[in-house]
Design an enzyme around this catalytic site. Sequence first.
Site, mmCIF file in Angstrom:
data_model
loop_
_atom_site.group_PDB
_atom_site.id
_atom_site.type_symbol
_atom_site.label_atom_id
_atom_site.label_comp_id
_atom_site.label_asym_id
_atom_site.label_seq_id
_atom_site.Cartn_x
_atom_site.Cartn_y
_atom_site.Cartn_z
ATOM 1 N N GLY A 46 0.839 -1.190 0.000
ATOM 2 C CA GLY A 46 0.000 0.000 0.000
ATOM 3 C C GLY A 46 0.877 1.243 0.000
ATOM 4 O O GLY A 46 2.035 1.190 0.421
ATOM 5 N N GLN A 51 3.160 10.045 1.224
ATOM 6 C CA GLN A 51 4.478 9.424 1.369
ATOM 7 C C GLN A 51 5.415 9.809 0.226
ATOM 8 O O GLN A 51 6.621 9.689 0.342
ATOM 9 C CB GLN A 51 4.354 7.902 1.421
ATOM 10 C CG GLN A 51 3.669 7.389 2.664
ATOM 11 C CD GLN A 51 3.558 5.888 2.625
ATOM 12 O OE1 GLN A 51 2.595 5.336 2.108
ATOM 13 N NE2 GLN A 51 4.551 5.199 3.175
ATOM 14 N N CYS A 90 6.142 -0.028 7.327
ATOM 15 C CA CYS A 90 5.784 1.115 6.489
ATOM 16 C C CYS A 90 7.022 1.557 5.714
ATOM 17 O O CYS A 90 8.111 1.628 6.279
ATOM 18 C CB CYS A 90 5.294 2.253 7.383
ATOM 19 S SG CYS A 90 4.884 3.754 6.484
ATOM 20 N N LEU A 91 6.825 1.862 4.440
ATOM 21 C CA LEU A 91 7.958 2.309 3.618
ATOM 22 C C LEU A 91 8.535 3.626 4.129
ATOM 23 O O LEU A 91 9.687 3.946 3.853
ATOM 24 C CB LEU A 91 7.510 2.471 2.161
ATOM 25 C CG LEU A 91 6.996 1.192 1.487
ATOM 26 C CD1 LEU A 91 6.437 1.501 0.105
ATOM 27 C CD2 LEU A 91 8.108 0.149 1.396
ATOM 28 N N HIS A 132 -4.114 1.642 7.792
ATOM 29 C CA HIS A 132 -2.746 2.173 7.773
ATOM 30 C C HIS A 132 -2.625 3.316 6.755
ATOM 31 O O HIS A 132 -2.084 4.378 7.067
ATOM 32 C CB HIS A 132 -1.788 1.024 7.435
ATOM 33 C CG HIS A 132 -0.349 1.415 7.340
ATOM 34 N ND1 HIS A 132 0.615 0.953 8.219
ATOM 35 C CD2 HIS A 132 0.313 2.224 6.472
ATOM 36 C CE1 HIS A 132 1.797 1.476 7.887
ATOM 37 N NE2 HIS A 132 1.645 2.247 6.818
ATOM 38 N N GLU A 133 -3.141 3.097 5.547
ATOM 39 C CA GLU A 133 -2.984 4.108 4.483
ATOM 40 C C GLU A 133 -3.859 5.342 4.753
ATOM 41 O O GLU A 133 -3.440 6.472 4.486
ATOM 42 C CB GLU A 133 -3.312 3.508 3.114
ATOM 43 C CG GLU A 133 -2.444 2.315 2.688
ATOM 44 C CD GLU A 133 -0.953 2.541 2.831
ATOM 45 O OE1 GLU A 133 -0.496 3.696 2.741
ATOM 46 O OE2 GLU A 133 -0.228 1.549 3.063
ATOM 47 N N HIS A 136 -2.207 7.579 7.147
ATOM 48 C CA HIS A 136 -1.198 8.435 6.494
ATOM 49 C C HIS A 136 -1.820 9.754 6.026
ATOM 50 O O HIS A 136 -1.230 10.813 6.193
ATOM 51 C CB HIS A 136 -0.621 7.737 5.254
ATOM 52 C CG HIS A 136 0.572 6.872 5.532
ATOM 53 N ND1 HIS A 136 1.716 7.331 6.142
ATOM 54 C CD2 HIS A 136 0.811 5.562 5.249
ATOM 55 C CE1 HIS A 136 2.596 6.338 6.230
ATOM 56 N NE2 HIS A 136 2.069 5.253 5.703
HETATM 57 NI NI NI Z 1 2.863 3.360 5.593
#
Ligand code: NI
Length: 166
Positions: A46, A51, A90-91, A132-133, A136
């Site tokens: 995702g 991000q 998470c990236l 999660h997304e 963000h």
């Molecule tokens: Ni993330």
Amino acid sequence: MSILNILTYPDPFLKEPVKPVENIDDDLLRIIDDMAETMYQAPGVGLAAIQAGIDKSVIVYDPEEQGFRALINPEIIEAEGRTISENEGCLSVPDFRSDVQRFERIVVKGLDRDGKNLKFEATGVLSVILQHEIDHLNGILFIDRISALKRQMYKRKRKKELKNDS
Ligand code: NI
């Protein structure tokens, strides 16, 4: 298509809620394709536009490698039950994973890339990814949802890494 640069903690941009999308135009569709390519290349399941430093309410996700989906202006309108996501990562939070308390079942609404209204229920892995997304987009990272002690440990470790890199 191109690979976008992913911002990482503690970049302050990641803490600011994004703006809703008002027009689904060619620029936005290009951003969505770039986000998907960036997600696959990372690889991740995702990605939220924030991000990549993009101030727009858009996420892409693909939990089962079945082709990505995009959700524009997503919103959780129902949430119930508790579950612990195992080893969430998470990236934008390099080299760290943690279990996170999440809702078990959610109902999400938003628009797809054609501007069509969507409303659907999610459980399991998909529910966790969407929570999660969407976090963000509200300036929230998963480390904001773990114990203060664990968060402090990560922050110290990250500070040290960044110091060593520079
Ligand atoms: Ni993330």
